[in-house]
Each structure stands twice: as C-alpha cells, then as structure tokens.
Design a protein around this motif. Structure first.
Motif, mmCIF file in Angstrom:
data_model
loop_
_atom_site.group_PDB
_atom_site.id
_atom_site.type_symbol
_atom_site.label_atom_id
_atom_site.label_comp_id
_atom_site.label_asym_id
_atom_site.label_seq_id
_atom_site.Cartn_x
_atom_site.Cartn_y
_atom_site.Cartn_z
ATOM 1 N N ARG A 273 -7.456 -3.890 0.502
ATOM 2 C CA ARG A 273 -8.533 -4.830 0.836
ATOM 3 C C ARG A 273 -7.975 -6.102 1.466
ATOM 4 O O ARG A 273 -8.514 -6.613 2.447
ATOM 5 C CB ARG A 273 -9.329 -5.173 -0.428
ATOM 6 C CG ARG A 273 -10.142 -4.026 -0.948
ATOM 7 C CD ARG A 273 -10.743 -4.323 -2.296
ATOM 8 N NE ARG A 273 -11.484 -3.156 -2.777
ATOM 9 C CZ ARG A 273 -11.746 -2.921 -4.032
ATOM 10 N NH1 ARG A 273 -11.347 -3.761 -4.972
ATOM 11 N NH2 ARG A 273 -12.426 -1.848 -4.377
ATOM 12 N N GLN B 148 0.829 -1.209 0.000
ATOM 13 C CA GLN B 148 0.000 0.000 0.000
ATOM 14 C C GLN B 148 0.863 1.258 0.000
ATOM 15 O O GLN B 148 0.613 2.186 -0.763
ATOM 16 C CB GLN B 148 -0.866 0.019 1.274
ATOM 17 C CG GLN B 148 -2.093 -0.829 1.213
ATOM 18 C CD GLN B 148 -3.262 0.002 0.783
ATOM 19 O OE1 GLN B 148 -3.758 0.819 1.545
ATOM 20 N NE2 GLN B 148 -3.678 -0.179 -0.435
ATOM 21 N N PHE C 158 -6.767 -5.475 5.052
ATOM 22 C CA PHE C 158 -7.890 -5.374 5.981
ATOM 23 C C PHE C 158 -8.495 -6.753 6.258
ATOM 24 O O PHE C 158 -8.754 -7.105 7.413
ATOM 25 C CB PHE C 158 -8.954 -4.432 5.421
ATOM 26 C CG PHE C 158 -10.134 -4.281 6.328
ATOM 27 C CD1 PHE C 158 -10.036 -3.513 7.472
ATOM 28 C CD2 PHE C 158 -11.332 -4.905 6.045
ATOM 29 C CE1 PHE C 158 -11.120 -3.375 8.329
ATOM 30 C CE2 PHE C 158 -12.418 -4.770 6.887
ATOM 31 C CZ PHE C 158 -12.317 -4.001 8.030
ATOM 32 N N LYS D 27 -10.541 6.754 7.113
ATOM 33 C CA LYS D 27 -9.935 6.791 5.778
ATOM 34 C C LYS D 27 -10.928 6.314 4.724
ATOM 35 O O LYS D 27 -11.043 6.911 3.653
ATOM 36 C CB LYS D 27 -8.678 5.927 5.739
ATOM 37 C CG LYS D 27 -8.002 5.973 4.373
ATOM 38 C CD LYS D 27 -6.807 5.072 4.279
ATOM 39 C CE LYS D 27 -6.255 5.139 2.864
ATOM 40 N NZ LYS D 27 -5.719 3.883 2.405
ATOM 41 N N MET D 28 -11.659 5.262 5.019
ATOM 42 C CA MET D 28 -12.624 4.750 4.050
ATOM 43 C C MET D 28 -13.727 5.776 3.782
ATOM 44 O O MET D 28 -14.172 5.930 2.647
ATOM 45 C CB MET D 28 -13.239 3.435 4.541
ATOM 46 C CG MET D 28 -12.267 2.277 4.590
ATOM 47 S SD MET D 28 -11.539 1.889 2.976
ATOM 48 C CE MET D 28 -9.917 2.594 3.124
ATOM 49 N N ARG E 172 -5.581 -0.432 -4.319
ATOM 50 C CA ARG E 172 -6.908 -0.812 -3.828
ATOM 51 C C ARG E 172 -6.947 -2.245 -3.325
ATOM 52 O O ARG E 172 -7.441 -2.520 -2.238
ATOM 53 C CB ARG E 172 -7.938 -0.641 -4.948
ATOM 54 C CG ARG E 172 -8.783 0.583 -4.780
ATOM 55 C CD ARG E 172 -9.876 0.667 -5.835
ATOM 56 N NE ARG E 172 -9.479 1.654 -6.816
ATOM 57 C CZ ARG E 172 -9.064 1.393 -8.045
ATOM 58 N NH1 ARG E 172 -9.035 0.177 -8.492
ATOM 59 N NH2 ARG E 172 -8.703 2.358 -8.850
ATOM 60 N N LEU F 78 -12.366 8.631 1.577
ATOM 61 C CA LEU F 78 -12.166 8.260 0.174
ATOM 62 C C LEU F 78 -13.365 8.625 -0.691
ATOM 63 O O LEU F 78 -13.218 8.901 -1.873
ATOM 64 C CB LEU F 78 -11.917 6.750 0.054
ATOM 65 C CG LEU F 78 -10.531 6.269 0.414
ATOM 66 C CD1 LEU F 78 -10.483 4.751 0.396
ATOM 67 C CD2 LEU F 78 -9.504 6.845 -0.522
ATOM 68 N N ARG F 79 -14.533 8.617 -0.102
ATOM 69 C CA ARG F 79 -15.764 8.900 -0.851
ATOM 70 C C ARG F 79 -16.098 10.388 -0.893
ATOM 71 O O ARG F 79 -17.060 10.772 -1.529
ATOM 72 C CB ARG F 79 -16.934 8.116 -0.255
ATOM 73 C CG ARG F 79 -16.733 6.630 -0.260
ATOM 74 C CD ARG F 79 -16.669 6.132 -1.670
ATOM 75 N NE ARG F 79 -16.351 4.709 -1.701
ATOM 76 C CZ ARG F 79 -15.659 4.147 -2.645
ATOM 77 N NH1 ARG F 79 -15.203 4.862 -3.635
ATOM 78 N NH2 ARG F 79 -15.410 2.866 -2.631
ATOM 79 N N PHE G 261 -8.835 3.575 10.242
ATOM 80 C CA PHE G 261 -9.144 2.934 8.968
ATOM 81 C C PHE G 261 -10.559 3.303 8.523
ATOM 82 O O PHE G 261 -10.791 3.585 7.347
ATOM 83 C CB PHE G 261 -9.000 1.408 9.092
ATOM 84 C CG PHE G 261 -9.321 0.684 7.822
ATOM 85 C CD1 PHE G 261 -8.370 0.552 6.839
ATOM 86 C CD2 PHE G 261 -10.581 0.163 7.609
ATOM 87 C CE1 PHE G 261 -8.671 -0.108 5.648
ATOM 88 C CE2 PHE G 261 -10.891 -0.492 6.435
ATOM 89 C CZ PHE G 261 -9.933 -0.625 5.442
ATOM 90 N N SER G 262 -11.511 3.317 9.465
ATOM 91 C CA SER G 262 -12.891 3.697 9.137
ATOM 92 C C SER G 262 -12.949 5.124 8.610
ATOM 93 O O SER G 262 -13.640 5.411 7.626
ATOM 94 C CB SER G 262 -13.783 3.570 10.374
ATOM 95 O OG SER G 262 -13.790 2.257 10.854
#
Length: 192
Positions: free
Chosen positions: A105, A79, A108, A148-149, A101, A152-153, A145-146
């Motif tokens: 995944r 990554q 995680f 960051k996700m 990507r 991303l959107r 991590f949550s």
C-alpha cells in the motif's frame, strides 16, 4: 445411539474441484491492458504542462520524483522479502503478511504522485530510448498492478500465478526506477 448431523461422512468423496473459469484470468488481463492503454493514450494526447507539483525542501520536481520513486522501490523490496517469507522461501515472523500488505500500500501511494507528475507534466514521450522505455513500462506497471489487485480477490488460483504477477510488477517498477530516478541521480547528483 445418537448421530451427529454435522459429522463428516466417511467413504464418500466430496465434489470434484472445478477448474476455474477462463474469465477469472481474462478479466484482470483486460483491465490491465485497458489501464495501461488509457494511461499511455492520455499521456500522448495531453499537452504536457511542464510541472504538476513541487515540495518544499526539494531543489526541483525531478528530485521530488526521484526520491519518491526510490521510496516506492524500497517498499517494493520489503514486498519482495515479505513475499518470500509468505511462500516459505525465507524464514519470517507470523506478521509477514501484514508487512507485505502495508508495504504494498505504501509503495503504491508513493508511486501515484510520481505517475501523476509524469503523465500530466511530461506526457508519454519517445524522443530517446530510455524515455520511451520509461513511458511504456510506467503505463504497463499500473496495468500490471491493477491485474494483481484483481487476482488477489479471486479464489482457486494456481499457486504460481500471484508470485509471477507480483514478480512482474516488481521487475517493471525496478526498470521504471532505473530509467528515471537512477538516471536522475547519476546525471544531476544525489540532491534533494
């Protein structure tokens, strides 16, 4: 003379870009805090079961967790390198984004069973400094991590934000690995 209605107009500036609403950053931060806190509270109030899983071919659950955590860190290194390619800090192929990507995944998915075992079998513990930092940062990792996700959107983020949050996730995962898998390998040997 015909006029193209879809042609760009000249001489007229477009609408000024709007500053992102503060909630765009606040919501991911609140979700991160809620996830980290929920994991920590669950780990603290839950009576540790002692074990959550075992895989054939491994001598102990500690060995399983250490190897899965090491695999997660290796994917996290992929990554890091692919992110450096995406941001132009290293030369890289056009498919760097796909590698980034999918390695995320995979990291995680490999880290989740480790966290489940830690929370269910061992709980949130503080009996020594290494264990306390491991428990604290393990919960923090999944919160970060949550965030960051969610980021991303989001659109119109400052260019520095995702690299900083991604770097934080990587750094915390590394410290979690140092306080668990590396400690295990140094204490019990590199076993399966």
């Amino acid at each position: 003379m015909t006029v193209d209605p879809n042609a760009a107009t000249r001489g007229f500036p477009g609408p000024a870009p709007r500053a992102p609403h503060p909630a765009r950053y606040l919501v991911p931060a609140l979700v991160a805090a809620a996830v980290a806190l929920a994991l920590g509270v669950y780990g603290k109030v839950h009576d540790p079961a002692g074990t959550a899983f075992s895989l054939a071919g491994f001598s102990s659950t500690g060995a399983v967790k250490s190897w899965l955590a090491t695999t997660a860190v290796l994917f996290a290194l992929v990554q890091l390198v692919s992110a450096l390619m995406l941001y132009g800090r290293l030369p890289g192929p056009a498919w760097s984004a796909t590698v980034h990507r999918w390695s995320g995944r995979a990291a995680f998915l490999v880290a989740v069973p480790v966290a489940v075992h830690c929370l269910y079998a061992l709980g949130y513990q503080t009996y020594e400094t290494r264990v306390m930092w491991h428990s604290l940062l393990g919960c923090f990792f999944f919160g970060a991590f949550s965030a960051k996700m969610l980021l991303l959107r989001s659109e119109r983020l400052p260019g520095w934000l995702l690299p900083v949050v991604g770097g934080l996730v990587f750094a915390v995962l590394t410290v979690v690995w140092l306080t668990s898998a590396l400690w295990f390998f140094r204490t019990f040997g590199v076993t399966t």
